[in-house]
Design an enzyme around this catalytic site. Structure first.
Site, short mmCIF file in Angstrom:
data_model
loop_
_atom_site.label_atom_id
_atom_site.label_comp_id
_atom_site.label_asym_id
_atom_site.label_seq_id
_atom_site.Cartn_x
_atom_site.Cartn_y
_atom_site.Cartn_z
N GLU A 181 -5.40 -8.31 -0.60
CA GLU A 181 -6.25 -7.91 0.67
C GLU A 181 -7.68 -7.76 0.29
OE1 GLU A 181 -4.77 -5.25 3.57
OE2 GLU A 181 -2.53 -5.53 3.03
N GLU B 157 0.91 -1.30 -0.04
CA GLU B 157 0.08 0.00 0.00
C GLU B 157 0.75 1.26 0.02
OE1 GLU B 157 -2.96 -0.27 3.08
OE2 GLU B 157 -4.26 -1.85 2.00
O1 AHR Z 1 -5.29 -5.96 6.87
C1 AHR Z 1 -4.97 -4.97 7.80
C2 AHR Z 1 -4.61 -3.75 6.97
O2 AHR Z 1 -5.18 -3.09 5.93
C3 AHR Z 1 -2.77 -4.12 6.32
O3 AHR Z 1 -1.79 -4.19 7.12
C4 AHR Z 1 -2.92 -2.95 5.33
O4 AHR Z 1 -2.18 -3.48 4.28
C5 AHR Z 1 -4.32 -2.37 4.91
O5 AHR Z 1 -4.42 -1.19 4.96
#
Ligand code: AHR
Length: 506
Positions: free
Chosen positions: A297, A178
Site C-alpha cells: 500500500e 495491518e
Molecule cells: O487503502 C485504504 C486503507 O489504508 C486500507 O484498507 C488499510 O489497509 C490502510 O490503512
C-alpha cells in the site's frame, strides 16, 4: 520556505550500476471492497459499457492503459472481517453483511470468482489477502483449496460447480492486513501475529510449497512499534514467509509543499529500516534466505480530511463515497517520485501496490452511468509502467539541496534510469522538487548507447494545485518536455519547477 542553492544538476547513468532486473510486480495496484472501488467502480451492471459479469469495460481499458500488473484484493481493512464463502456461488443467494472496517454494507455481488475473471480481463495477476483478523488458518486453507486446487476435492469441485473450471492459481498471498494497527478488526501484538502468520504460512505451504507469502509489516514508519514489529514478526515466521509488507501514505500538511515534495525521503528511510531489520533477523537466525519487501500500500492520501468529507454516518450503506481524494499536479509529482524510490530499491522491494485503483484514493475515477477519467496521478504511473523495461539503474546525481521543515536538506532533483539490453531501449525518470526554479539537468547517458530521444514528457502546471474533476476531466495531462536534446551521449533537459518528467531513448 525553500532556499535554493543551484539551478543546474548533473546525472551520470552507469550501465553497470544495476539495482535489479525489473519484476513487473513493482507496478501493482490494489482493489478493496471499500467505498466505490468495487461497486459503482469496477462493477456497475447497469452501465452502458458493462459486460455480462457487470464489469465496466471503459474502466478495464483505463486499467490496461495505467499498466498495473498485480492487483491486491479484497483488502485492506475489509479483509479482516471477510468471509470468503459469502462471496461465491449463485449471486442471488449471497448474504449481505456489515463491513465493520468501513461501516458499510457488503452485498457480495463481486467475489473471489468474479474478481479472478476481472483480473484476466485486465491482464493482471491476482494477489489475495486472507483474513487473520476474525478468522485464521482453517479459513485461509479453505480459500486456498477453493482458489487453487484443480479438482476432485470438496472446495475445488465447489468452484467448478460455481462456473470456474480452471483453478485461479494465485501465487502471492498476504497473511492478513495491518495487524499492527489498533483500527484493525482483530489486531494483535507482534508476538501473537508473528506466531499466527508462521502457522498459517506453514500450513499454506504444506498445500503448495511454491506459494509466495507476505507477512504484515508496519502500517507506516510513524507507528510506535515500527522496527520492533518487523523484528518480532520475522523472528517468529522467517523461514515460512517470503516478504514483509510496508504501507505508506503521504499528504501535504499545513501548506508545507516543500516537505511534501520530499516525501520519498521518508519512503527511503522506511525501506532501509525494514531491510536492516530483516537482515538482522536473517543473521540472528543464521538463515540463508533473504526477505523481500512487498510495498503493498503506497500513495498520497489526505487522511486527515477523509473523516470530514466521507459519506459516513450511522446508516449502513452500500458503496458510500469514501476516500475519494481528488489529486493535484503536486500530488502527481510526489507519486512519480515515490515510484522512482521504489525502483531505486527494487533489489529489496520486489513487489508494490498503489493503493488503490478506482474511486478510492485512486488514479481512475468513475460516475455511475457516466464517465471514467484519469486523475493527475494516473500519468506518472502509466508512463513509468510502460517505459521502465529491462534493468533498473541507479544514477549518480550531483545536485544542490533545499531546506525542508521535516527532512532538513533535501536534494532538488531525484532520478532513476532503466535499460533493456534486448530492445536497446532505455528511459530516465526525474523530478524537480523546487517550488520556483527550473533546473537544467545534464545527463551523461553515453553508457546506454542511445542516439535518439523517442519520447520526452512532463507533468507540470503553472497551478501546482490544478486537478482533473468531474466537470473538467482533462484539465491536467502530460505535456511535451520542450528543448530536450541528446548529443554525443549527453542528454540535456530543463525541468520545470514542481514537475515529474520521463524520457525514453533508443
Ligand atoms: O487503502 C485504504 C486503507 O489504508 C486500507 O484498507 C488499510 O489497509 C490502510 O490503512
Amino acid at each position: 520556505m525553500s532556499l535554493f542553492v543551484t539551478t543546474t544538476a548533473s546525472i551520470t547513468v552507469d550501465r553497470n550500476a544495476v539495482v535489479a532486473p525489473i519484476n513487473r510486480r513493482i507496478f501493482g495496484s490494489f482493489v478493496e471492497h471499500l467505498g466505490r472501488c468495487v461497486y459503482d467502480g469496477i462493477y456497475e451492471p447497469g452501465h452502458p459499457t458493462a459486460n455480462e459479469d457487470g464489469f465496466r469495460l471503459d474502466v478495464v481499458d483505463l486499467v490496461k492503459e495505467l499498466g498495473s500488473t498485480t492487483i491486491r484484493y479484497p483488502g485492506g481493512n475489509f479483509v479482516s472481517g471477510f468471509k470468503w464463502e459469502d462471496s461465491v456461488g449463485p449471486r442471488d443467494q449471497r448474504p449481505v453483511r456489515r463491513d465493520l472496517a468501513w461501516h458499510s454494507l457488503e452485498t457480495n455481488q463481486v467475489g473471489v470468482d468474479e474478481f479472478a475473471r476481472w483480473c484476466k480481463l485486465t491482464g493482471s495477476e491476482l494477489m489475495m489477502a486472507v483474513n487473520l483478523g476474525t478468522r485464521g488458518i482453517e479459513a485461509a486453507l479453505d480459500l486456498l483449496e477453493y482458489s487453487n486446487h484443480p479438482s476432485g476435492t470438496a472446495l475445488s469441485d465447489q468452484r467448478i460447480a460455481n462456473g470456474s473450471p480452471e483453478p485461479h492459481n494465485i501465487r502471492m498471498w498476504c497473511l492478513g492486513n495491518e495487524m499492527d494497527g489498533p483500527w484493525q478488526t482483530g489486531y494483535r501484538t507482534a508476538e501473537d501475529y508473528g506466531t499466527l502468520a508462521a502457522r498459517t504460512a506453514q500450513a499454506m505451504k504444506a498445500a503448495d510449497k511454491d506459494l509466495e507469502l507476505v507477512a504484515c509489516g508496519s502500517s507506516g514508519s510513524a507507528m510506535p512499534t515500527f522496527g520492533d514489529w518487523e523484528r518480532t514478526v520475522l523472528e517468529k515466521s522467517y523461514e515460512h514467509v517470503d516478504y514483509i509488507s510496508a504501507h505508506a501514505y503521504y499528504q501535504e500538511r499545513g501548506g508545507d509543499l516543500g516537505t511534501f515534495l520530499a516525501s520519498s525521503l521518508d519512503m527511503q528511510y522506511f525501506i532501509e529500516t525494514v531491510v536492516s531489520t530483516a537482515d538482522h533477523v536473517k543473521n540472528k537466525l543464521r538463515s540463508s534466505k533473504t526477505i523481500k519487501i512487498s510495498f503493498d500500500e503506497w500513495n498520497i492520501w489526505y487522511l486527515d480530511e477523509h473523516q470530514a468529507s466521507d459519506e459516513v454516518n450511522d446508516e449502513w450503506r452500500i458503496a458510500p463515497r469514501q476516500l475519494e481524494d481528488v489529486y493535484s499536479v503536486a500530488d502527481a509529482v510526489v507519486l512519480g517520485n515515490l515510484m522512482i524510490t521504489l525502483l531505486k530499491n527494487h533489489d529489496r522491494v520486489a513487489s508494490a501496490s498503489l493503493a488503490q485503483l478506482v474511486n478510492v484514493i485512486a488514479p481512475i475515477m468513475t460516475e455511475p452511468g457516466g464517465a471514467a477519467w484519469r486523475q493527475t496521478t494516473f500519468f506518472p504511473f502509466s508512463v513509468t509502467s510502460r517505459l521502465a523495461q529491462g534493468d533498473v539503474l541507479r544514477p549518480r546525481i550531483d545536485v544542490g539541496t533545499y531546506e525542508t521543515a521535516k527532512f532538513g536538506a533535501a536534494p532538488l532533483v531525484d532520478a532513476v534510469a532503466t535499460a533493456d539490453s534486448e530492445s536497446g531501449a532505455s528511459a530516465v525518470f526525474l523530478v524537480n522538487r523546487s517550488l520556483t526554479e527550473s533546473i537544467e539537468v545534464t545527463i551523461h547517458v553515453g553508457d546506454l548507447g542511445a542516439s535518439s530521444i523517442q519520447e520526452a514528457v512532463t507533468l507540470h502546471d503553472e497551478d501546482v494545485y490544478a486537478k482533473n474533476t468531474i466537470d473538467d476531466q482533462e484539465r491536467v495531462g502530460l505535456k511535451q518536455l520542450e528543448g530536450a536534446t541528446l548529443e554525443e551521449g549527453t542528454l540535456t533537459v530543463t525541468l520545470p519547477p514542481v514537475s515529474w518528467s520521463a524520457l525514453s531513448l533508443a
